[in-house]
Design an enzyme around this catalytic site. Structure first.
Site, PDB file in Angstrom:
ATOM      1  N   SER A   1       0.889  -1.218   0.017  1.00 14.90           N
ATOM      2  CA  SER A   1       0.021   0.050  -0.131  1.00 14.90           C
ATOM      3  C   SER A   1       0.996   1.332  -0.014  1.00 14.90           C
ATOM      4  CB  SER A   1      -0.787  -0.046   1.352  1.00 14.90           C
ATOM      5  OG  SER A   1      -1.727   1.282   1.299  1.00 14.90           O
TER       6      SER A   1
ATOM      7  N   SER B   1       6.003  10.698   5.809  1.00 19.43           N
ATOM      8  CA  SER B   1       5.173  11.512   6.439  1.00 19.43           C
ATOM      9  C   SER B   1       3.924  12.064   5.392  1.00 19.43           C
ATOM     10  CB  SER B   1       5.866  12.778   7.086  1.00 19.43           C
ATOM     11  OG  SER B   1       4.651  13.354   7.867  1.00 19.43           O
TER      12      SER B   1
ATOM     13  N   ASN C   1      -6.756  -1.043   0.883  1.00 17.24           N
ATOM     14  CA  ASN C   1      -6.169  -0.870   2.130  1.00 17.24           C
ATOM     15  C   ASN C   1      -7.138   0.308   2.648  1.00 17.24           C
ATOM     16  OD1 ASN C   1      -4.805   0.997   4.174  1.00 17.24           O
ATOM     17  ND2 ASN C   1      -3.051  -0.358   3.918  1.00 17.24           N
TER      18      ASN C   1
ATOM     19  N   ASN D   1      -6.162  -0.872   7.938  1.00 13.17           N
ATOM     20  CA  ASN D   1      -4.901  -0.173   8.376  1.00 13.17           C
ATOM     21  C   ASN D   1      -5.101   0.564   9.752  1.00 13.17           C
ATOM     22  OD1 ASN D   1      -2.537   1.757   8.696  1.00 13.17           O
ATOM     23  ND2 ASN D   1      -2.864   2.571   6.251  1.00 13.17           N
TER      24      ASN D   1
ATOM     25  N   CYS E   1      -1.070   3.607  10.641  1.00 14.75           N
ATOM     26  CA  CYS E   1      -0.284   4.427   9.941  1.00 14.75           C
ATOM     27  C   CYS E   1       0.327   5.449  11.104  1.00 14.75           C
ATOM     28  CB  CYS E   1      -1.499   5.529   9.273  1.00 14.75           C
ATOM     29  SG  CYS E   1      -0.530   6.817   8.467  1.00 14.75           S
TER      30      CYS E   1
ATOM     31  N   ASN F   1       3.980  -2.193   9.552  1.00 17.13           N
ATOM     32  CA  ASN F   1       4.167  -0.991   8.599  1.00 17.13           C
ATOM     33  C   ASN F   1       5.347  -0.314   9.452  1.00 17.13           C
ATOM     34  OD1 ASN F   1       3.266   1.217   7.617  1.00 17.13           O
ATOM     35  ND2 ASN F   1       1.251   0.987   8.274  1.00 17.13           N
TER      36      ASN F   1
HETATM   37  C1  SIN Z   1       0.802   7.677   5.330  1.00 15.27           C
HETATM   38  O1  SIN Z   1      -0.183   7.864   4.336  1.00 15.27           O
HETATM   39  O2  SIN Z   1       1.144   8.589   6.000  1.00 15.27           O
HETATM   40  C2  SIN Z   1       1.542   6.320   5.245  1.00 15.27           C
HETATM   41  C3  SIN Z   1       0.444   5.124   5.262  1.00 15.27           C
HETATM   42  C4  SIN Z   1       0.738   4.281   6.161  1.00 15.27           C
HETATM   43  O3  SIN Z   1       1.731   4.086   6.960  1.00 15.27           O
HETATM   44  O4  SIN Z   1      -0.390   3.544   6.606  1.00 15.27           O
END
Ligand code: SIN
Length: 300
Positions: free
Chosen positions: A20, A67, A96, A123, A126, A188
């Site tokens: 993802s 980030s 996701n 998810n 994050c 992750n």
């Molecule tokens: C993000 O969009 O900040 C990363 C997504 C994630 O780590 O699940």
């Protein structure tokens, strides 16, 4: 050798997936998408999100710190504009989903349980949002509740993407199993902070998530630990750059692997990893794929 892997109701033709957030929706590289085991989309939230302010990526020799902040078009646009275009691809499609409440996770799973979608990656990991995300994933009770709500809304394959930040993933993998998950993805990104020379944070979102080769051996440790302790299939993720990395994760107990950071530099990376993995299997004269999965745990 037959490399097919079944998770829930989904049969993946081979064990290499695009992770993802690193392969968009697979539409730009259909040849890659169609040749690998499947794609996991960028996270979809109920409302569209602009994401965190730039800069969003910090590069260092062992990988990157991102980030992004879950930038995405939101549920409505994804369903109306992107999902129909995904009918062009024949690859397995895992969406996701990222909610900021238990109800949002339920709504996302219910609204996206269309024919084209094979499953969901929930998810709860994050690192780049102030609510939800890794905060949910650090609480086994929350992981179980979120998983259960998603399970109640769909008969598609349910995978929970776990964090290893400040929580033993054995605890959250058990919670995902109790909630009805078919598999967990481990891991992750790990919390990270990059500084400028004047001591101020480099990233616009202040902190981020570390990925790439620097985290591979910690991710492997987590996969081995969970695969031996919890009766749930594991998808390995974290610093997989080549076929040998993928084989290491499979040996540690992963049924499938995800290629993430490598795709940001080279969108053909998931396909290359799959080709290299197949070659390695031939070179090693493996007869049975099932014997390769988890061989590390059986040797000690
Ligand atoms: C993000 O969009 O900040 C990363 C997504 C994630 O780590 O699940």
């Amino acid at each position: 050798m037959n490399f097919e892997v079944q998770l829930g109701r989904t049969i993946f033709p081979n064990p290499v997936l695009a992770a993802s957030g690193t392969f968009g929706f697979g539409l730009d590289f259909p040849r890659v998408a169609n040749a690998i085991g499947g794609i996991v989309t960028k996270a979809i939230t109920v409302e569209p999100r602009a994401g965190n302010p730039p800069p969003r990526i910090y590069e260092f020799p062992g990988g990157i710190i991102n980030s992004v902040g879950l930038e995405n078009p939101g549920l409505k646009r994804f369903r109306a504009e992107i999902l129909p275009r995904l009918a062009r691809l024949k690859s397995r499609l895992i969406v996701n989903i990222a909610g900021f409440s238990i109800e949002e996770f339920g709504l996302l799973a219910e609204s996206l349980s269309s024919e084209r979608v094979d499953g969901f990656e929930v998810n709860v990991s994050c690192p780049n949002v102030a609510e939800g995300g890794a905060l949910f994933g650090q609480d086994p009770k929350m992981v179980e509740r979120v998983t259960r709500v998603v399970r109640q809304q769909t008969d598609k394959t349910v995978i929970v993407k776990l964090t290893a930040n400040f929580i033993d993933p054995v605890e959250t993998a058990k919670a995902a199993l109790a909630g009805g998950a078919d598999a967990v993805t481990l891991i992750n990104t790990l919390f990270g902070l990059a500084l400028q020379k004047d001591g101020t944070p480099f990233l616009g979102g202040r902190t981020g998530g570390i990925s790439g080769p620097a985290i591979k051996h910690f991710a492997l440790f987590c996969v081995d630990r969970v695969a031996r302790a919890v009766a749930i299939p594991v998808i390995g993720c974290g610093g997989i750059m080549n076929g040998q990395d993928a084989l290491d994760f499979i040996s540690a107990g992963a049924r499938l692997v995800q290629v993430g950071t490598a795709s940001l530099r080279n969108p053909y990376a998931p396909l290359e990893v799959w080709c290299e993995l197949r070659l390695l299997c031939r070179k090693n004269r493996f007869k049975n794929w099932a014997d390769v999965i988890g061989r590390t745990g059986r040797s000690s």
